[in-house]
Design a protein around this motif. Structure first.
Motif, PDB file in Angstrom:
ATOM      1  N   LEU A  24       0.790  -1.222   0.000  1.00 54.50           N
ATOM      2  CA  LEU A  24       0.000   0.000   0.000  1.00 54.50           C
ATOM      3  C   LEU A  24       0.828   1.280   0.000  1.00 54.50           C
ATOM      4  CD1 LEU A  24      -2.671  -0.946   2.682  1.00 54.50           C
ATOM      5  CD2 LEU A  24      -3.130  -0.569   0.270  1.00 54.50           C
ATOM      6  N   PHE A  25       1.916   1.293   0.758  1.00 52.81           N
ATOM      7  CA  PHE A  25       2.535   2.569   1.114  1.00 52.81           C
ATOM      8  C   PHE A  25       4.034   2.599   0.852  1.00 52.81           C
ATOM      9  CE2 PHE A  25      -0.791   1.953   4.568  1.00 52.81           C
ATOM     10  CZ  PHE A  25      -1.753   2.742   3.958  1.00 52.81           C
ATOM     11  N   ALA A  26       4.501   3.693   0.265  1.00 55.27           N
ATOM     12  CA  ALA A  26       5.933   3.966   0.128  1.00 55.27           C
ATOM     13  C   ALA A  26       6.098   5.451  -0.137  1.00 55.27           C
ATOM     14  CB  ALA A  26       6.545   3.146  -1.014  1.00 55.27           C
ATOM     15  N   PRO A  27       7.240   6.025   0.246  1.00 50.32           N
ATOM     16  CA  PRO A  27       7.468   7.449  -0.019  1.00 50.32           C
ATOM     17  C   PRO A  27       7.359   7.765  -1.504  1.00 50.32           C
ATOM     18  CG  PRO A  27       9.122   6.575   1.486  1.00 50.32           C
ATOM     19  CD  PRO A  27       8.352   5.398   0.973  1.00 50.32           C
ATOM     20  N   ASP A  28       6.720   8.889  -1.805  1.00 52.17           N
ATOM     21  CA  ASP A  28       6.610   9.412  -3.182  1.00 52.17           C
ATOM     22  C   ASP A  28       5.811   8.500  -4.103  1.00 52.17           C
ATOM     23  OD1 ASP A  28       8.286  11.591  -2.443  1.00 52.17           O
ATOM     24  OD2 ASP A  28      10.038  10.309  -2.735  1.00 52.17           O
ATOM     25  N   GLU A  29       5.049   7.580  -3.535  1.00 52.04           N
ATOM     26  CA  GLU A  29       4.208   6.685  -4.337  1.00 52.04           C
ATOM     27  C   GLU A  29       2.741   6.917  -3.993  1.00 52.04           C
ATOM     28  OE1 GLU A  29       5.225   4.846  -6.708  1.00 52.04           O
ATOM     29  OE2 GLU A  29       7.341   4.419  -6.328  1.00 52.04           O
ATOM     30  N   MET A  30       1.869   6.543  -4.940  1.00 51.52           N
ATOM     31  CA  MET A  30       0.423   6.611  -4.754  1.00 51.52           C
ATOM     32  C   MET A  30      -0.182   5.273  -5.153  1.00 51.52           C
ATOM     33  SD  MET A  30      -2.620   8.048  -4.312  1.00 51.52           S
ATOM     34  CE  MET A  30      -2.791   9.823  -4.480  1.00 51.52           C
ATOM     35  N   THR A  31      -1.090   4.753  -4.330  1.00 48.98           N
ATOM     36  CA  THR A  31      -1.787   3.505  -4.647  1.00 48.98           C
ATOM     37  C   THR A  31      -3.291   3.706  -4.495  1.00 48.98           C
ATOM     38  OG1 THR A  31      -1.558   2.692  -2.377  1.00 48.98           O
ATOM     39  CG2 THR A  31       0.143   2.025  -3.974  1.00 48.98           C
ATOM     40  N   LEU A  32      -4.025   2.736  -5.052  1.00 48.92           N
ATOM     41  CA  LEU A  32      -5.485   2.786  -5.059  1.00 48.92           C
ATOM     42  C   LEU A  32      -6.057   1.622  -4.253  1.00 48.92           C
ATOM     43  CD1 LEU A  32      -8.265   3.754  -6.189  1.00 48.92           C
ATOM     44  CD2 LEU A  32      -7.845   2.228  -8.134  1.00 48.92           C
ATOM     45  N   GLY A  33      -6.924   1.938  -3.308  1.00 51.85           N
ATOM     46  CA  GLY A  33      -7.676   0.925  -2.577  1.00 51.85           C
ATOM     47  C   GLY A  33      -9.165   1.157  -2.744  1.00 51.85           C
ATOM     48  N   LEU A  34      -9.952   0.139  -2.459  1.00 48.83           N
ATOM     49  CA  LEU A  34     -11.404   0.242  -2.552  1.00 48.83           C
ATOM     50  C   LEU A  34     -12.034  -0.074  -1.208  1.00 48.83           C
ATOM     51  CD1 LEU A  34     -12.086  -1.473  -5.996  1.00 48.83           C
ATOM     52  CD2 LEU A  34     -12.034   0.974  -5.487  1.00 48.83           C
ATOM     53  N   ILE A  35     -13.060   0.698  -0.864  1.00 43.41           N
ATOM     54  CA  ILE A  35     -13.799   0.501   0.372  1.00 43.41           C
ATOM     55  C   ILE A  35     -14.967  -0.437   0.078  1.00 43.41           C
ATOM     56  CG2 ILE A  35     -15.167   1.632   2.166  1.00 43.41           C
ATOM     57  CD1 ILE A  35     -13.480   4.184   1.602  1.00 43.41           C
ATOM     58  N   MET A  36     -15.085  -1.477   0.865  1.00 42.42           N
ATOM     59  CA  MET A  36     -16.107  -2.494   0.665  1.00 42.42           C
ATOM     60  C   MET A  36     -17.501  -1.958   1.005  1.00 42.42           C
ATOM     61  SD  MET A  36     -14.357  -5.095  -0.377  1.00 42.42           S
ATOM     62  CE  MET A  36     -15.117  -6.682  -0.013  1.00 42.42           C
ATOM     63  N   PRO A  37     -18.565  -2.543   0.407  1.00 40.75           N
ATOM     64  CA  PRO A  37     -18.515  -3.722  -0.453  1.00 40.75           C
ATOM     65  C   PRO A  37     -18.161  -3.351  -1.883  1.00 40.75           C
ATOM     66  CG  PRO A  37     -20.782  -3.013  -0.234  1.00 40.75           C
ATOM     67  CD  PRO A  37     -19.962  -2.105   0.642  1.00 40.75           C
ATOM     68  N   LEU A  38     -17.698  -4.334  -2.634  1.00 42.85           N
ATOM     69  CA  LEU A  38     -17.438  -4.124  -4.051  1.00 42.85           C
ATOM     70  C   LEU A  38     -18.762  -4.301  -4.802  1.00 42.85           C
ATOM     71  CD1 LEU A  38     -13.991  -5.843  -4.587  1.00 42.85           C
ATOM     72  CD2 LEU A  38     -14.526  -3.472  -4.031  1.00 42.85           C
ATOM     73  N   GLY A  63      -4.961  -6.101  -9.563  1.00 40.83           N
ATOM     74  CA  GLY A  63      -3.898  -5.333  -8.924  1.00 40.83           C
ATOM     75  C   GLY A  63      -4.331  -4.183  -8.049  1.00 40.83           C
ATOM     76  N   ILE A  64      -5.613  -4.136  -7.622  1.00 34.97           N
ATOM     77  CA  ILE A  64      -6.009  -3.167  -6.598  1.00 34.97           C
ATOM     78  C   ILE A  64      -5.137  -3.407  -5.369  1.00 34.97           C
ATOM     79  CG2 ILE A  64      -7.883  -2.460  -5.065  1.00 34.97           C
ATOM     80  CD1 ILE A  64      -8.394  -1.613  -7.937  1.00 34.97           C
ATOM     81  N   SER A  65      -4.661  -2.351  -4.736  1.00 35.26           N
ATOM     82  CA  SER A  65      -3.679  -2.533  -3.659  1.00 35.26           C
ATOM     83  C   SER A  65      -4.295  -3.018  -2.354  1.00 35.26           C
ATOM     84  CB  SER A  65      -2.917  -1.227  -3.411  1.00 35.26           C
ATOM     85  OG  SER A  65      -3.779  -0.249  -2.857  1.00 35.26           O
ATOM     86  N   PRO A 321      -2.481   0.968 -14.440  1.00 34.28           N
ATOM     87  CA  PRO A 321      -1.178   1.020 -15.114  1.00 34.28           C
ATOM     88  C   PRO A 321      -0.301   2.171 -14.625  1.00 34.28           C
ATOM     89  CG  PRO A 321      -2.907   0.572 -16.706  1.00 34.28           C
ATOM     90  CD  PRO A 321      -3.591   0.940 -15.403  1.00 34.28           C
ATOM     91  N   ARG A 322      -0.918   3.259 -14.179  1.00 28.30           N
ATOM     92  CA  ARG A 322      -0.169   4.414 -13.687  1.00 28.30           C
ATOM     93  C   ARG A 322       0.093   4.339 -12.190  1.00 28.30           C
ATOM     94  NH1 ARG A 322      -3.290   9.416 -16.561  1.00 28.30           N
ATOM     95  NH2 ARG A 322      -1.747  10.651 -15.407  1.00 28.30           N
ATOM     96  N   PHE A 323      -0.762   3.607 -11.477  1.00 30.24           N
ATOM     97  CA  PHE A 323      -0.642   3.528 -10.021  1.00 30.24           C
ATOM     98  C   PHE A 323      -0.809   2.083  -9.573  1.00 30.24           C
ATOM     99  CE2 PHE A 323      -2.228   7.729 -11.120  1.00 30.24           C
ATOM    100  CZ  PHE A 323      -1.258   8.533 -10.539  1.00 30.24           C
ATOM    101  N   PRO A 324       0.153   1.223  -9.904  1.00 28.59           N
ATOM    102  CA  PRO A 324       0.041  -0.187  -9.529  1.00 28.59           C
ATOM    103  C   PRO A 324       0.291  -0.392  -8.047  1.00 28.59           C
ATOM    104  CG  PRO A 324       2.174   0.238 -10.503  1.00 28.59           C
ATOM    105  CD  PRO A 324       1.389   1.528 -10.628  1.00 28.59           C
ATOM    106  N   SER A 325      -0.127  -1.555  -7.559  1.00 27.62           N
ATOM    107  CA  SER A 325       0.249  -1.948  -6.206  1.00 27.62           C
ATOM    108  C   SER A 325       1.764  -2.063  -6.123  1.00 27.62           C
ATOM    109  CB  SER A 325      -0.381  -3.293  -5.854  1.00 27.62           C
ATOM    110  OG  SER A 325      -1.780  -3.189  -5.912  1.00 27.62           O
ATOM    111  N   LEU A 326       2.304  -1.826  -4.942  1.00 26.71           N
ATOM    112  CA  LEU A 326       3.750  -1.812  -4.761  1.00 26.71           C
ATOM    113  C   LEU A 326       4.248  -3.223  -4.485  1.00 26.71           C
ATOM    114  CD1 LEU A 326       3.886   1.374  -2.546  1.00 26.71           C
ATOM    115  CD2 LEU A 326       4.076   1.223  -5.042  1.00 26.71           C
ATOM    116  N   ALA A 327       5.470  -3.479  -4.828  1.00 33.88           N
ATOM    117  CA  ALA A 327       6.052  -4.802  -4.603  1.00 33.88           C
ATOM    118  C   ALA A 327       6.199  -5.035  -3.114  1.00 33.88           C
ATOM    119  CB  ALA A 327       7.416  -4.896  -5.286  1.00 33.88           C
TER     120      ALA A 327
END
Length: 327
Positions: A24-38, A63-65, A321-327
């Protein structure tokens, strides 16, 4: 799976070792999460929860984070929001079995209503069985009517939150601790609470301010997710967080309802408690927010007037593609 007795060299190392936190988290990075329910249900208060595990698997595969679960102890028809219906900690155990990579978090557990011993065991168990994918978000709740239903004074919530949080951390991080509290009992020591989290600490995120001073959150917790400030205010909001959160990295996230239009270029705009946008415009906003220092955006698709499959397809094509989950 890591041993229940494994701990890092220092407790402060835990977020860096934790696979869910790292996704989810790293400096200078942005990720996308979803709030349930889907699920999209703009005109109802209670979702159907049909094919809910299939939707979670789909989010994991594209690849949702992270998936975030809300804690709503009582359904108030006047409020008209039941969240994902299922109790969040129980539901995470099912999601952990249905998915493989996606981070699983609460947004957030209403901490003044929870008994710290039980909560510590539940969270550590989920972190263990999910393979280190559990993120625990804590809130003080936003529904004053619920407090009398627990026979708890609403005005005591901030102090109760702090005491419950400190004891929860004691139970999860210390061996057979001695403690003495106002609301949650005492122990001379010698009695342990098991299991322990797989990396010494399950990362804890403040959801909103939880009735606390931001400096307290910055010193005690591993990050914060708040309702998104207006875009011009984001840089200062992030700067204020960085000032109080210490020398190490602690993420700043924003959240809101998502009204995702079929027009992928529909201009990004703020609406009540969220955003109306097309998928390409959402990605452009996320880029600007990342440049302002935001690390994560958690979106609730409830109010979108389109099937959840279409929402996930747009996010997969234009955002991930622009904001993938982080390794």
């Amino acid at each position: 799976m890591p041993s229940a007795m494994t701990s890092p060299a220092r407790i402060g190392d835990a977020p860096g070792l934790h696979s869910g936190y790292g996704r989810l988290f790293a400096p200078d990075e942005m990720t996308l999460g979803l709030i349930m329910p889907l699920e999209t249900y703009p005109s109802a208060g209670i979702p159907t929860m049909e094919a809910h595990l299939d939707a979670a698997r789909h989010a994991d595969e594209i690849g949702i984070s992270g998936l975030w679960l809300r804690d709503i102890p009582f359904y108030d028809p006047q409020y008209g929001d039941a969240g994902q219906v299922f109790e969040p900690l129980t539901y995470i155990s099912a999601l952990a079995g249905a998915t493989t990579r996606i981070a699983l978090g609460t947004a957030g557990i209403v901490l003044p209503f929870r008994e710290p011993n039980l909560l510590a065991r539940q969270v550590a168990t989920l972190d263990q069985i999910s393979g280190g994918r559990m993120i625990v978000g804590f809130s003080s709740g936003d529904r004053p009517k619920e407090y009398p239903l627990f026979d708890i004074d609403f005005d005591s919530r901030a102090g109760r939150f702090r005491e419950a949080y400190d004891l929860y951390r004691t139970f999860t991080e210390e061996r057979a601790p001695a403690y003495d509290t106002v609301r949650f009992g005492s122990s001379p020591g010698g009695y342990d609470v098991l299991p322990k989290p797989p990396h010494g600490r399950t990362p804890a995120i403040a959801i909103g301010r939880a009735g606390q001073d931001i400096a307290w959150i910055g010193s005690k917790m591993d990050g914060v997710i708040v309702p998104s400030p207006a875009e011009p205010d984001l840089p200062q909001a992030v700067a204020d967080w960085r000032t109080v959160s210490g020398d190490g990295f602690k993420p700043y996230g924003v959240a809101g309802f998502l009204h995702l239009e079929a027009d992928r270029d529909y201009p990004f705009e703020r609406v009540r408690a969220g955003f109306r946008t097309g998928s390409r415009s959402l990605a452009e906003f996320m880029e600007r927010a990342r440049d302002a220092g935001v690390n994560h955006i958690a979106l609730n698709p409830r109010f979108t007037n389109r099937p959840i499959g279409d929402v996930l397809a747009d996010l997969e094509r234009d955002v991930l593609p622009r904001f993938p989950s982080l390794a």
